[in-house]
Design a protein around this motif. Structure first.
Motif, mmCIF file in Angstrom:
data_model
loop_
_atom_site.group_PDB
_atom_site.id
_atom_site.type_symbol
_atom_site.label_atom_id
_atom_site.label_comp_id
_atom_site.label_asym_id
_atom_site.label_seq_id
_atom_site.Cartn_x
_atom_site.Cartn_y
_atom_site.Cartn_z
ATOM 1 N N LEU A 142 0.541 -1.155 0.076
ATOM 2 C CA LEU A 142 0.078 0.073 0.099
ATOM 3 C C LEU A 142 0.793 1.401 0.238
ATOM 4 N N ALA A 143 1.917 1.287 0.822
ATOM 5 C CA ALA A 143 2.702 2.442 0.801
ATOM 6 C C ALA A 143 3.505 2.554 -0.661
ATOM 7 N N ARG A 144 4.072 1.337 -1.016
ATOM 8 C CA ARG A 144 4.529 1.827 -2.630
ATOM 9 C C ARG A 144 3.492 2.345 -3.668
ATOM 10 N N THR A 145 2.284 1.834 -3.423
ATOM 11 C CA THR A 145 0.984 2.181 -4.298
ATOM 12 C C THR A 145 0.914 3.780 -4.138
ATOM 13 N N PHE A 146 0.731 4.043 -2.836
ATOM 14 C CA PHE A 146 0.595 5.569 -2.503
ATOM 15 C C PHE A 146 2.027 6.572 -3.108
ATOM 16 N N GLY A 147 3.104 5.923 -2.884
ATOM 17 C CA GLY A 147 4.080 6.597 -3.403
ATOM 18 C C GLY A 147 4.119 6.717 -4.920
ATOM 19 N N ARG A 148 3.840 5.724 -5.665
ATOM 20 C CA ARG A 148 3.514 5.695 -7.149
ATOM 21 C C ARG A 148 2.387 6.683 -7.266
ATOM 22 N N LEU A 149 1.209 6.789 -6.626
ATOM 23 C CA LEU A 149 0.115 7.879 -6.908
ATOM 24 C C LEU A 149 0.554 8.966 -6.557
ATOM 25 N N MET A 150 1.548 9.357 -5.541
ATOM 26 C CA MET A 150 1.928 10.828 -5.339
ATOM 27 C C MET A 150 2.738 11.186 -6.521
ATOM 28 N N ASP A 151 3.762 10.248 -7.052
ATOM 29 C CA ASP A 151 4.638 11.026 -7.864
ATOM 30 C C ASP A 151 3.592 11.228 -9.497
ATOM 31 N N SER A 152 2.674 10.333 -9.528
ATOM 32 C CA SER A 152 1.777 10.333 -10.747
ATOM 33 C C SER A 152 1.043 11.835 -10.655
ATOM 34 N N VAL A 153 0.477 12.221 -9.462
ATOM 35 C CA VAL A 153 -0.203 13.424 -8.981
ATOM 36 C C VAL A 153 0.639 14.503 -9.173
ATOM 37 N N VAL A 154 1.836 14.548 -8.583
ATOM 38 C CA VAL A 154 2.927 15.580 -8.890
ATOM 39 C C VAL A 154 3.321 15.802 -10.352
ATOM 40 N N GLY A 155 3.243 14.580 -11.124
ATOM 41 C CA GLY A 155 3.520 14.823 -12.658
ATOM 42 C C GLY A 155 2.491 15.647 -13.069
ATOM 43 N N ALA A 156 1.019 15.333 -12.771
ATOM 44 C CA ALA A 156 -0.294 15.873 -13.178
ATOM 45 C C ALA A 156 -0.314 17.188 -12.895
ATOM 46 N N VAL A 157 0.020 17.586 -11.649
ATOM 47 C CA VAL A 157 0.210 18.975 -11.451
ATOM 48 C C VAL A 157 1.343 19.849 -12.190
ATOM 49 N N ASP A 158 2.451 19.408 -12.138
ATOM 50 C CA ASP A 158 3.414 19.902 -13.010
ATOM 51 C C ASP A 158 2.840 20.205 -14.292
ATOM 52 N N SER A 159 2.193 18.999 -14.928
ATOM 53 C CA SER A 159 1.639 19.263 -16.397
ATOM 54 C C SER A 159 0.692 20.335 -16.463
ATOM 55 N N GLN A 160 -0.073 20.429 -15.371
ATOM 56 C CA GLN A 160 -1.096 21.502 -15.356
ATOM 57 C C GLN A 160 -0.517 22.863 -15.571
ATOM 58 N N GLU A 161 0.459 23.102 -14.421
ATOM 59 C CA GLU A 161 1.142 24.417 -14.352
ATOM 60 C C GLU A 161 1.598 24.508 -15.806
ATOM 61 N N ARG A 162 2.647 23.543 -16.409
ATOM 62 C CA ARG A 162 3.296 24.207 -17.521
ATOM 63 C C ARG A 162 2.066 24.047 -18.696
ATOM 64 N N LEU A 163 1.034 23.648 -18.557
ATOM 65 C CA LEU A 163 -0.099 23.869 -19.801
ATOM 66 C C LEU A 163 -0.714 25.226 -19.561
ATOM 67 N N ILE A 164 -0.692 25.597 -18.326
ATOM 68 C CA ILE A 164 -1.477 27.146 -18.038
ATOM 69 C C ILE A 164 -0.187 28.109 -18.819
ATOM 70 N N ALA A 165 1.095 27.970 -18.127
ATOM 71 C CA ALA A 165 2.189 28.648 -18.834
ATOM 72 C C ALA A 165 2.273 28.739 -20.257
ATOM 73 N N GLU A 166 2.170 27.793 -20.913
ATOM 74 C CA GLU A 166 2.139 27.631 -22.277
ATOM 75 C C GLU A 166 0.862 28.201 -23.142
ATOM 76 N N THR A 167 -0.202 27.780 -22.484
ATOM 77 C CA THR A 167 -1.436 28.518 -23.037
ATOM 78 C C THR A 167 -1.396 30.098 -22.805
ATOM 79 N N ALA A 168 -1.081 30.641 -21.802
ATOM 80 C CA ALA A 168 -1.076 31.836 -21.622
ATOM 81 C C ALA A 168 0.105 32.549 -22.704
#
Length: 509
Positions: A232-258
């Motif tokens: 469960l801890a490993r799954t949570f770690g992978r999920l956190m990494d994926s969420v971090v990637g999604a957040v970074d992607s959204q921030e980059r998308l906002i900047a590129e869209t602007a």
């Protein structure tokens, strides 16, 4: 983990049941042994009294009748020995070394019977001996060879009952352990499956993360604990990494869209400004409309990007303070907006006493943007000569057992304008819903920023007559101010409304 949990519970249950069963079995054996010894001591003492006449006179009638009856009932042989010249009387007893030792003890006037605790296994008889006589005068001895089979059988029966209870209790304990293990581990398995399914739907996976996100990774393979918890801890770690990637992607998308949208809009507006210089008189109104629409498109783009940024989750760290001094930000924004408000024919005041020790768990940039949107809306849409009052209030933690909440900070911005219809209050935070001529994203941004800080927003009619907006955010743990028994009073809504300052150079902040 289920096997380990069941084994641990079984070991504990076995120890507990054994600690109860062993003393109980020992008590059963001890009690039955004492009862056996008490009965046989009473019997041999009675024979010693009856045998007094025989060992002195040789009269056998009473003794023989009693001995035969006793042997018929219990099956135990009896021996009477006389020191007065009378022949020894034996009722089925064979004299051997053990019997001779018992006779010798009886003739020495020894009355003790040394019998150890019986066990269910074995059949050795026990010799009970009593001297015949009165006081120090010993005329003979009586020996009874008592069988222990019945006593041992009773002890075995008691132990079997205890053993059956032990097995039944262990069976129930095993069933309870399995049910408890299933009850404890089923949510973990379901949670792990849900997290894996959620991770599979994210646009970013752990292996797709850029190197800059590597600091968020933390291996748990070498950590101790049950396999299910480690998984469960490993799954949570992978999920956190994926969420971090999604957040970074959204921030980059906002900047590129602007970047991609602002460049064409800026070029378009520049060309419109160049064309408006030599435009014929008959087309000037049309050009003004085009310029206004281009400006409006700029505003919508800015607010849309701000709204998307406000909805982006905030991750801990990054060198940005997660709390701020609410009153310091409020004073700064009131000072900034005081000139703009006066130019628009309005007035802004603070309705609470500033307290720079009050800190809320919200970023200073987010709180600044919230206040800017609220002040801008009040001056644009509340009407002419509007009076704006803003303040901060502390809300103490709830002591109600059913609703225990932590301390919160309440920020209020209200005005004396035309207000908003009651039916429209519930839609103020919906995107692109506007009561005036704006893009309809201002209050949506405010609501998103407040909820990103685990806060909330409420709308109602102000006692001043216009709209009242209340923002609730959690109190920062670093706040040095002790909470009062009740919330600090905010008096802005009940204070009289002063006339607008006729002097635009006067300071109303």
């Amino acid at each position: 983990m289920r096997t380990r949990l069941v084994l641990v519970l079984l070991v504990l249950g076995t120890i507990a049941l054994t600690a109860f069963a062993v003393p109980l079995a020992s008590t059963v054996a001890e009690s039955r042994t004492r009862a056996f010894v008490a009965i046989r001591d009473s019997d041999v003492q009675r024979f010693a009294v009856i045998a007094e006449q025989y060992v002195t006179t040789g009269e056998l009638t009473g003794l023989q009748l009693e001995a035969d009856s006793y042997r018929a009932v219990y099956g135990d042989p009896v021996l009477v020995v006389s020191t007065r010249g009378v022949e020894n009387y034996s009722a089925g007893m064979e004299v051997d070394g053990r019997v001779e030792d018992a006779i010798a003890r009886g003739l020495r006037n020894e009355r003790t019977t040394d019998v150890g605790r019986f066990l269910p296994f074995g059949s050795d008889p026990v010799l009970f001996v009593r001297p015949v006589g009165t006081g120090a005068q010993v005329n003979g001895a009586v020996v009874i060879e008592a069988s222990t089979l019945d006593a041992r059988r009773d002890i075995l029966h008691g132990w079997l009952v205890i053993g059956a209870g032990f097995v039944l209790a262990m069976t129930m304990f095993v069933a309870l352990s399995l049910a408890l293990g299933r009850w404890v581990l089923s949510p973990l398995s379901s949670l792990a499956s849900s997290m894996q399914e959620f991770e599979s739907r994210l646009p970013f996976r752990r292996d797709d993360l850029p190197s800059s996100s590597g600091s968020h990774r933390r291996s748990v393979d070498d950590s101790g604990g049950p396999p299910e918890i480690r998984s469960l801890a490993r799954t949570f770690g992978r999920l956190m990494d994926s969420v971090v990637g999604a957040v970074d992607s959204q921030e980059r998308l906002i900047a590129e869209t602007a970047h991609q949208l602002r460049n064409p809009l800026t070029a378009l507006q520049f060309r419109i400004d160049m064309l408006s210089v030599d435009v014929p008189a008959r087309l000037r109104e049309d050009v003004k409309i085009i310029v206004a629409e281009a400006d409006r498109l700029h505003v919508i783009l800015d607010e849309l990007l701000s709204y998307a940024s406000a909805q982006t989750p905030v991750l801990p760290g990054g060198g940005v303070a997660e709390d701020c001094s609410v009153n310091a930000v409020l004073l700064d924004r009131v000072d900034f907006w005081s000139l703009v408000v006066r130019e628009r024919g309005a007035q802004i005041d603070i309705g609470s006493e500033p307290d720079h020790e009050t800190r809320a768990r919200i970023r200073e940039s987010d709180l600044t943007q919230i206040l800017d949107v609220l002040f801008d809306n009040a001056t644009k849409h509340a009407g002419d000569a509007v009076h704006i009052v803003a303040g901060v209030e502390l809300i103490a933690p709830s002591n109600d057992a059913a609703d225990r909440t932590q301390g919160r900070v309440l920020m209020t911005v209200e005005d004396s304008g035309i207000g908003v219809d009651t039916d429209a209050l519930g839609t103020l935070t919906d995107p692109f819903v506007s009561t005036g001529h704006g893009a309809g994203l201002g209050l949506s941004i405010v609501a998103a920023l407040a909820r990103r800080a685990n806060g909330d927003i409420e709308f109602d009619r102000s006692p001043l007559g216009g709209l009242r907006v209340r923002i609730f955010v959690p109190l920062s743990p670093q706040s040095s101010k002790s909470l009062p028994a009740r919330g600090a009073e905010y008096v802005g809504a009940t204070s009289p409304i002063p006339d607008p300052d006729p002097d635009p150079d006067s300071d109303t902040a």
